[in-house]
Every structure is written in structure tokens, then in C-alpha cells.
Design an enzyme around this catalytic site. Structure first.
Site, mmCIF file in Angstrom:
data_model
loop_
_atom_site.group_PDB
_atom_site.id
_atom_site.type_symbol
_atom_site.label_atom_id
_atom_site.label_comp_id
_atom_site.label_asym_id
_atom_site.label_seq_id
_atom_site.Cartn_x
_atom_site.Cartn_y
_atom_site.Cartn_z
ATOM 1 N N GLU A 92 7.823 -2.517 5.779
ATOM 2 C CA GLU A 92 7.778 -2.479 7.240
ATOM 3 C C GLU A 92 6.375 -2.531 7.821
ATOM 4 O O GLU A 92 6.049 -1.796 8.759
ATOM 5 C CB GLU A 92 8.470 -1.205 7.735
ATOM 6 C CG GLU A 92 7.823 0.109 7.318
ATOM 7 C CD GLU A 92 8.244 0.663 5.975
ATOM 8 O OE1 GLU A 92 7.956 1.838 5.688
ATOM 9 O OE2 GLU A 92 8.869 -0.084 5.199
ATOM 10 N N HIS A 119 12.060 0.373 11.467
ATOM 11 C CA HIS A 119 10.819 1.060 11.094
ATOM 12 C C HIS A 119 9.742 0.918 12.167
ATOM 13 O O HIS A 119 8.772 1.682 12.168
ATOM 14 C CB HIS A 119 10.284 0.488 9.781
ATOM 15 C CG HIS A 119 10.762 1.212 8.564
ATOM 16 N ND1 HIS A 119 10.560 2.558 8.375
ATOM 17 C CD2 HIS A 119 11.414 0.762 7.459
ATOM 18 C CE1 HIS A 119 11.076 2.917 7.199
ATOM 19 N NE2 HIS A 119 11.601 1.850 6.634
ATOM 20 N N HIS A 148 16.928 -3.142 9.169
ATOM 21 C CA HIS A 148 16.298 -1.940 8.621
ATOM 22 C C HIS A 148 14.794 -1.945 8.881
ATOM 23 O O HIS A 148 14.235 -0.979 9.412
ATOM 24 C CB HIS A 148 16.584 -1.852 7.118
ATOM 25 C CG HIS A 148 16.021 -0.614 6.478
ATOM 26 N ND1 HIS A 148 16.741 0.552 6.378
ATOM 27 C CD2 HIS A 148 14.811 -0.362 5.910
ATOM 28 C CE1 HIS A 148 15.996 1.480 5.789
ATOM 29 N NE2 HIS A 148 14.815 0.930 5.491
ATOM 30 N N GLU A 149 14.125 -3.044 8.495
ATOM 31 C CA GLU A 149 12.669 -3.087 8.642
ATOM 32 C C GLU A 149 12.259 -3.059 10.110
ATOM 33 O O GLU A 149 11.234 -2.468 10.464
ATOM 34 C CB GLU A 149 12.101 -4.326 7.936
ATOM 35 C CG GLU A 149 12.437 -4.423 6.453
ATOM 36 C CD GLU A 149 12.095 -3.173 5.657
ATOM 37 O OE1 GLU A 149 11.160 -2.449 6.054
ATOM 38 O OE2 GLU A 149 12.766 -2.904 4.640
ATOM 39 N N TYR A 175 16.794 7.958 2.004
ATOM 40 C CA TYR A 175 17.475 7.013 2.880
ATOM 41 C C TYR A 175 18.865 7.540 3.263
ATOM 42 O O TYR A 175 19.210 7.634 4.441
ATOM 43 C CB TYR A 175 17.649 5.660 2.194
ATOM 44 C CG TYR A 175 16.395 4.904 1.866
ATOM 45 C CD1 TYR A 175 16.070 3.741 2.553
ATOM 46 C CD2 TYR A 175 15.545 5.316 0.848
ATOM 47 C CE1 TYR A 175 14.930 3.005 2.240
ATOM 48 C CE2 TYR A 175 14.394 4.599 0.527
ATOM 49 C CZ TYR A 175 14.098 3.447 1.223
ATOM 50 O OH TYR A 175 12.969 2.736 0.910
ATOM 51 N N GLU A 235 12.703 7.206 6.257
ATOM 52 C CA GLU A 235 13.788 6.359 5.781
ATOM 53 C C GLU A 235 15.167 6.807 6.232
ATOM 54 O O GLU A 235 16.061 5.986 6.421
ATOM 55 C CB GLU A 235 13.736 6.249 4.252
ATOM 56 C CG GLU A 235 12.488 5.554 3.727
ATOM 57 C CD GLU A 235 12.379 4.102 4.175
ATOM 58 O OE1 GLU A 235 13.339 3.567 4.768
ATOM 59 O OE2 GLU A 235 11.322 3.489 3.931
ATOM 60 N N PRO A 290 8.600 -6.939 -5.212
ATOM 61 C CA PRO A 290 9.611 -6.099 -5.870
ATOM 62 C C PRO A 290 10.611 -5.412 -4.950
ATOM 63 O O PRO A 290 11.556 -4.803 -5.442
ATOM 64 C CB PRO A 290 8.758 -5.056 -6.601
ATOM 65 C CG PRO A 290 7.527 -4.942 -5.776
ATOM 66 C CD PRO A 290 7.269 -6.309 -5.211
ATOM 67 N N CYS A 340 0.790 -1.232 0.000
ATOM 68 C CA CYS A 340 0.000 0.000 0.000
ATOM 69 C C CYS A 340 0.823 1.282 0.000
ATOM 70 O O CYS A 340 0.268 2.363 -0.238
ATOM 71 C CB CYS A 340 -0.959 0.000 1.186
ATOM 72 S SG CYS A 340 -2.318 -1.188 1.007
ATOM 73 N N GLN A 341 2.103 1.199 0.311
ATOM 74 C CA GLN A 341 2.939 2.402 0.249
ATOM 75 C C GLN A 341 3.199 2.738 -1.226
ATOM 76 O O GLN A 341 3.477 1.833 -2.026
ATOM 77 C CB GLN A 341 4.257 2.147 0.968
ATOM 78 C CG GLN A 341 5.051 3.411 1.264
ATOM 79 C CD GLN A 341 6.398 3.105 1.930
ATOM 80 O OE1 GLN A 341 7.121 2.219 1.492
ATOM 81 N NE2 GLN A 341 6.731 3.809 2.981
ATOM 82 N N ASP A 393 5.652 7.833 -5.815
ATOM 83 C CA ASP A 393 6.479 6.716 -6.275
ATOM 84 C C ASP A 393 7.497 7.153 -7.324
ATOM 85 O O ASP A 393 8.548 6.526 -7.471
ATOM 86 C CB ASP A 393 5.600 5.606 -6.858
ATOM 87 C CG ASP A 393 4.870 4.828 -5.773
ATOM 88 O OD1 ASP A 393 5.168 5.057 -4.575
ATOM 89 O OD2 ASP A 393 4.011 4.003 -6.107
#
Length: 586
Positions: A281, A309, A305-306, A393, A328, A276, A142-143, A385
């Protein structure tokens, strides 16, 4: 022309009038229909009026959702309509009530809907696209502004809601909430699989982009006292081994840097290869690529990393995607703090050096004056996007590293839990961050002087291109570069050369160091000869490696050398992974 009253919000990528109404709770009641590849059901939105009798109209984001009906609890004199499509943001769902709600008044909307094939948040896989080829599979992503293609909502990170999930499926379900049970088994239709109702509750308010669902042939195994891995039954043993050594250690390390983990359990769902991204997160369950299951535990830094979050992004969120670095940049910074605490400071700098190269590549891709190379960007009228890159990041994490080095860890480190406490459950923008830094250090005369004299906030926020480069500990990188440079002049048929490669050359290197070694070789001018690439693959075992990070880089070296023998393995890799990190370069 329809006239609508809108108070301008600080998020330009939503059509909702969330400055008039705020979603407080969302109940999602869906049946997963694998045959027709859609979700069917309804959502119930509980909203509160935060303005005082300003408008009769409630506006929600939608994108290619088939809205069947809308009802408003306690109201009969209201009407609803879908406004014309306004790309890239979809169509606003407008609900008009009889009288302007007063401040604090609660409203409850029940929206009947089906998702459609034009919605971009859901991915549907046939059995043939899964590892054991037995059952279909679906998952959501959904992001950043895709939740609106699952259900009408205020699709902005500036609005947070608690959630109940009631999901009926013939296959196990995972969602971004804590599971509360499996209920009400019903026989399948037309001889199909029986279905069950899977229920979840998320009591911590989250933005719509963190709504997550997955359903398929999913098995689970423990990887720690408060963690589980979920994946296909055939992959379960390997996935359990990959994560069980490090997950709890990562959680405990992060807790020492920030404060205790808030979400109950931290779990990892290994998705089919078409996913992909490296990871997403989603609360409670990180959705992750199968490429991190490499059989050597060398790619689990994605989990660091996740996991980070869970504080940065999930508990404390950017108010809009124009300030994405607050998600990020902080997460990348925390990921590297975890690495430093576990492995030592040189590992932190090594990761930052890799990140700097990624940042430089993104700046080269966009152009050094491009809007999307700024820390705070203008996304009015744009799809967030389109701006996705390593810039938020890496430029974001390097800004935080700059502040840490400027003030010193002794002063900076207590600020970290303060920041995440102040904005827990909230959203903020870069100006809130700046104000919080200046306020926190305001009573420290020395720190205030440094912040006023050494920090050019406007330059950091609004200047395109690369920021000032820090001084890194290059010891872990130098080893990689030295080995790569030896290959520059190596000829497999020359036995008189002082450099004769052997397997032991790389035995002490981490997988990420091998990645740096191969990326250094990719930059050679001229490129290596194909005979040299053959020798490298054979001696170092790159051709047979199960670590996709290494294999993808090695295949790139072969393609640059115009070696026809790498074409088949390249096509095979592209056929079994959808991770953009590997697909795009190859």
C-alpha cells in the site's frame, strides 16, 4: 562498551531514540546504479528535539548500509559511528553533538551512503527476469523494518515525515510521492543509457516503511479521472482493461464510508512476477502482483484492500508492529464494507468466510496457544516479519465486525470517520483505540452499557487462538460446497451417475467461489483420483485458465491426487510467479 542514553519508546523494533528526536522531513537524493545494483547518494534528515537537553546522542536505524560520511548543518564539533550489529535490527548510527539540544531545537543531518547487496529492501532484476527482457528493473519493499537497509532513519511506524525524492535513473521512476517533473537529462557513462532526474514530493507525513521506489521499462495509462496504471509496455493494454471499470468506483465508495481521499491520485504499479505479495500500500502508487491481471476482472478486490490502506495504515498508522491489526484489521474491514456497498452484503459475508478459513489455517500453523495468534503480540527482540500471517487481518477485522454488530451500524458508522479524523497523520496503539471507542460512545448510555458488559477487551487483545465465530450468511459458500460434494463420488467412467458434470456448473460462479470449491476438494479424505482431476480440468477449463488464483488451487488438487501430469504446469507456474500465496502451498 559504548554508553548511550535511551528513553524507552513504545516500538520495540527500532534502535532509534525517537523519544528524544523526531524526523520531520526527509530528502532522498539517489542515483539508481543498475550495473552495481545499488543506490548511491545522500539523505538529508531534518529532526526536532522533543526532549529538553537530555542527550547529546542521536540514534538512527541502519542495516547493511555503507555510510560514507555524516555532516551536521551548523555544527563542526560532532562525531559519528556505527554501533555493533544487533540482529534482527541492524546497527545503530550514533551521531554525538557537542551540547544536548534543547526542546524544539532543529537539527539537519546529511548522510552520504550506498546501499549494499546485504540489504533486504531492494530487489534487482536482470533484463531476462522481466517480461520483455529488454531492461533491468528494481523495486523496494520496506515493510516492516527494511527501510533501514536503504538509508539511516527512524525506522518505526511511530514516526512520520514528509519526503522529497530526487532520483536519477536511466529508466522511468515511480515513488511514493506525487511527481513534480523529469529534469536534467545527462548522457550515459561508457556508452550507456542517458539518465534523468525524476522528482517527487510527499507532503503528507508517512512512516519510513512507506518509502517506495521502482524503476524499469515502465509505461502508463489512465484507469480513471484520478488514477493511472503503470506496468511493462507489453502488459499495459491488459492492465488498463483490468482496472478501468472499478478503480474510481472503489475510491468513491470508500470516500462515502470514511471521508475524501487525501493523496491526490491513486495509482497502481504492476510489478514483475517476482514480487512476493498481493499488493503493498505505498502512498500514491500501490505496488501490486501481476497475478491480479487475470483477464476477467475477478481479482481486483486486491485493489479494494490496498486502496483502503490510504486511510488505514497510511493516514492512520499502528504505532508499532505489535499492534499491526490496527493497520490490517481495519483495512480488511473497510475492504469488505466496500464489497458490500458495491456487490451486496452476501459478498461481504462470503469474503469473511474465506477470511475465517485463512485465520483458522494460521492458528493451526502456529498452534492455538502461540503468541502470534493474539491480536496484540510481544515482539521484543523479534523480527516482525516472523509474525506475519492472516491473524492481524482476520482477527482484527472480525473484532471490528463484532463491535459493529454489537452497537448496530447506525451508531457504529459515524464512529469510522471520527476515528480516522482524530488520528489522521498520527500513529496509535490498541490502548488508544480502546480509549477512543469508550470516549466516543461515552455519552450514549445504551452503547456504553454494551461496551462495558459485552466486550472483554483483554480477551480480544491478549487471548491466543480463534475468537468467537460470527454468524455468517453462507448462501454464496453453500453453492460451492454442494458442487464439491457432488465430485466426491463422481467417477468419469460411470455414465449411470446422477451427477454428470458440465461446463455450465460453474458459469454463474465468481472466481472466488471457484477457489472455495477447489479448496473444499483439497480437504477431501480420501483425495480425488487422478482420473477425476483430469475430467474436472477438462470440463471446467481449469487447465487453460488465465486466473492464477484458480490455476494454483487446481494444480494443488492434482498434486494431492499424485497426478504426474500436473508436475510440468506446476513448475511452469512457480517459474513465472514469486507470489508467496501460491509458491508456498505448491
Amino acid at each position: 562498551m559504548t554508553s548511550v542514553t535511551i528513553n524507552p519508546p513504545r516500538d520495540p523494533n527500532t534502535l532509534s531514540n525517537y523519544n528524544n528526536f523526531r524526523t520531520k522531513h526527509t530528502t532522498a537524493n539517489f542515483e539508481i546504479d543498475f550495473e552495481h545494483r545499488c543506490l548511491k547518494g545522500n539523505v538529508v534528515l531534518k529532526l526536532t528535539s522533543i526532549s529538553n537537553a537530555e542527550t547529546k546522542d542521536i540514534l538512527l536505524d541502519t542495516s547493511y548500509v555503507d555510510v560514507k560520511n555524516v555532516s551536521l548543518k551548523g555544527e563542526t564539533l560532532f562525531k559519528w559511528e556505527l554501533l555493533p550489529n544487533f540482529e534482527p535490527y541492524g546497527s545503530a548510527l550514533k551521531i554525538s553533538v557537542e551540547k544536548e539540544p534543547e526542546q524544539g531545537q532543529e537539527l539537519e543531518l546529511d548522510i552520504q551512503l550506498e546501499t549494499t547487496e546485504k540489504g533486504i529492501a531492494l530487489q534487482w532484476l536482470s533484463p531476462a527476469q522481466t517480461s520483455n527482457r529488454k531492461h533491468a528493473y528494481m523495486f523496494s519493499q520496506c515493510q516492516s523494518i527494511r527501510a533501514r537497509s536503504v538509508f539511516p532513519c527512524q525506522d518505526t511506524p511511530d514516526v512520520k515525515s514528509t519526503f522529497d525524492f530526487n532520483i536519477r535513473s536511466p529508466l522511468p521512476v515511480i515513488a511514493s510521492g506525487l511527481p513534480t517533473g523529469v529534469h536534467d537529462s545527462q548522457p550515459g557513462k561508457n556508452g550507456g543509457l542517458s539518465t534523468s532526474l525524476y522528482t517527487f514530493k510527499q507532503e503528507i507525513p508517512i512512516p519510513a516503511y512507506l518509502f517506495a521506489l521502482a524503476s524499469g521499462d515502465i509505461a502508463t495509462a489512465p484507469i480513471g479521472p484520478r488514477s493511472t496504471v503503470a506496468t511493462g509496455p507489453d502488459e499495459l493494454k491488459a492492465s488498463k482493461w483490468e482496472f478501468e471499470a472499478d478503480t474510481e468506483r472503489y475510491i468513491q465508495t470508500a470516500e462515502k464510508i470514511i471521508y475524501p481521499y487525501a493523496w491526490g491520485t491513486y495509482n497502481v504499479l504492476i510489478l514483475p512476477p517476482s514480487f512476493p505479495y498481493g499488493g503493498m500500500e505505498n502512498p500514491v502508487y500501490t505496488f501490486a502482483t501481476p497475478t491480479i491481471v487475470s483477464g476477467d476482472r475477478q481479482n481486483v478486490d486486491v485493489i479494494a484492500h490496498e486502496l483502503s490502506h490510504s486511510w488505514s495504515g497510511n493516514l492512520v498508522s499502528n504505532a508499532s508492529w505489535e499492534h499491526f491489526w490496527l493497520n490490517e484489521g481495519w483495512t480488511t474491514y473497510l475492504e469488505r464494507r466496500i464489497q458490500a456497498a458495491i456487490h451486496g452484503e452476501p459478498h461481504r459475508d462470503f469474503s469473511a468466510i474465506i477470511g475465517w478459513k485463512s485465520l483458522a489455517d494460521s492458528v493451526d500453523h502456529f498452534g492455538k496457544e502461540h503468541e502470534f495468534t493474539k491480536l496484540v503480540i510481544d515482539l521484543k527482540g523479534k523480527d516482525p516479519d516472523d509474525a506475519f500471517s492472516s491473524v492481524p487481518y482476520e482477527k482484527g477485522s472480525h473484532f471490528l465486525l463484532f463491535l459493529e454488530k454489537l452497537l448496530g451500524k447506525e451508531k457504529w458508522d459515524p464512529f469510522i470517520p471520527h476515528y480516522f479524523t482524530k488520528f489522521k497523520g498520527k500513529s496509535l496503539d490498541s490502548y488508544d483505540f480502546k480509549a477512543t471507542v469508550l470516549e466516543y460512545f461515552g455519552k450514549d448510555q445504551e452503547a456504553s452499557k454494551l461496551l462495558s458488559g459485552k466486550v472483554d477487551w483483554d480477551r480480544w487483545f491478549y487471548s491466543p487462538g480463534l475468537p468467537p465465530k460470527p454468524d455468517f450468511d453462507t448462501s454464496m459458500v453453500d453453492v460451492c460446497y454442494d458442487l464439491a460434494d457432488k465430485w466426491k463420488s463422481y467417477k468419469p467412467d460411470d455414465r449411470t451417475s446422477s451427477f454428470q458434470p458440465k461446463k455450465e456448473d460453474i458459469e454463474s460462479l465468481m472466481a472466488n467461489q471457484i477457489v472455495v470449491f477447489l479448496e473444499r476438494i483439497q480437504d477431501f479424505e480420501p483425495q480425488l483420483r487422478k482420473e477425476t482431476v483430469h475430467a474436472m480440468g477438462k470440463i471446467y477449463g481449469f487447465s487453460s485458465s488465465k486466473n492464477v488464483e484458480i490455476v494454483a488451487r487446481f494444480l494443488t488438487v492434482g498434486l494431492l491426487a499424485k497426478d504426474p501430469e500436473v508436475l510440468t504446469p506446476t513448475c511452469e507456474l512457480l517459474a513465472r510467479t514469486g507470489r508467496l500465496k501460491f509458491v508456498r502451498p505448491l
